[in-house]
Design a protein around this motif. Structure first.
Motif, PDB file in Angstrom:
ATOM      1  N   ARG A  95      41.250  24.679  44.253  1.00 45.45           N
ATOM      2  CA  ARG A  95      39.879  24.229  44.429  1.00 45.45           C
ATOM      3  C   ARG A  95      38.951  24.501  43.250  1.00 45.45           C
ATOM      4  O   ARG A  95      37.928  23.855  43.121  1.00 45.45           O
ATOM      5  N   ALA A 129      41.367  24.213  38.240  1.00 46.19           N
ATOM      6  CA  ALA A 129      42.494  24.475  39.136  1.00 46.19           C
ATOM      7  C   ALA A 129      43.823  24.262  38.419  1.00 46.19           C
ATOM      8  O   ALA A 129      43.976  23.361  37.605  1.00 46.19           O
ATOM      9  N   ARG A 155      46.404  20.277  40.390  1.00 51.06           N
ATOM     10  CA  ARG A 155      45.426  19.211  40.633  1.00 51.06           C
ATOM     11  C   ARG A 155      45.778  18.470  41.912  1.00 51.06           C
ATOM     12  O   ARG A 155      46.906  18.007  42.079  1.00 51.06           O
ATOM     13  N   LYS A 163      41.228  18.977  48.187  1.00 50.13           N
ATOM     14  CA  LYS A 163      40.262  20.007  47.804  1.00 50.13           C
ATOM     15  C   LYS A 163      39.331  20.322  48.967  1.00 50.13           C
ATOM     16  O   LYS A 163      39.019  21.481  49.229  1.00 50.13           O
ATOM     17  N   GLU A 178      38.842  23.902  50.975  1.00 46.53           N
ATOM     18  CA  GLU A 178      37.516  24.497  51.129  1.00 46.53           C
ATOM     19  C   GLU A 178      37.160  24.696  52.600  1.00 46.53           C
ATOM     20  O   GLU A 178      36.623  25.742  52.984  1.00 46.53           O
TER      21      GLU A 178
END
Length: 117
Positions: free
Chosen positions: A60, A64, A67, A73, A77
């Motif tokens: 994230r 990073a 990827r 992502k 999160e």
């Protein structure tokens, strides 16, 4: 037509997101030390934030190592910030959980809209 470089300026939301990340990592350490009896509290108090930091750095962070697409992502999160909010609920602190969760959602939506442009 050449692709425009991403906006590299840091804004208020970037600062807020950084503070939320730090608070999430603090939350995992606090939860680990408070929610478990000795000697498990030491193990969870150290390992839980380290695990979250490694996952964040791998998937994230702006630099990073691995990827992934914006949806991946967002999932990383959501899991980390949601886990931090749930930790506060487990500790009997619903106000902190709700305030943290609402701030994380608002900040994440603002950043997500910027990222999906």
């Amino acid at each position: 037509m050449p692709e425009e470089p991403p906006d590299s300026r840091l804004g208020v939301n970037d600062f807020v997101r950084f503070l939320l990340e730090l608070f999430a990592f603090f939350t995992f350490a606090f939860w680990g030390f408070v929610a478990w009896p000795f000697p498990w509290n030491v193990a969870f108090g150290v390992a839980t934030p380290l695990f979250a930091i490694v996952v964040w750095a791998l998937f994230r962070s702006p630099k990073a190592v691995i990827r992934i697409d914006p949806f991946g992502k967002a999932l990383v999160e959501i899991v980390i910030m949601g886990s931090a909010a749930l930790a506060w609920l487990m500790l009997g602190q619903p106000i902190i959980a709700v305030v943290f969760g609402v701030l994380a959602v608002i900040s994440g939506v603002i950043a997500g809209r910027k990222e999906f442009r």
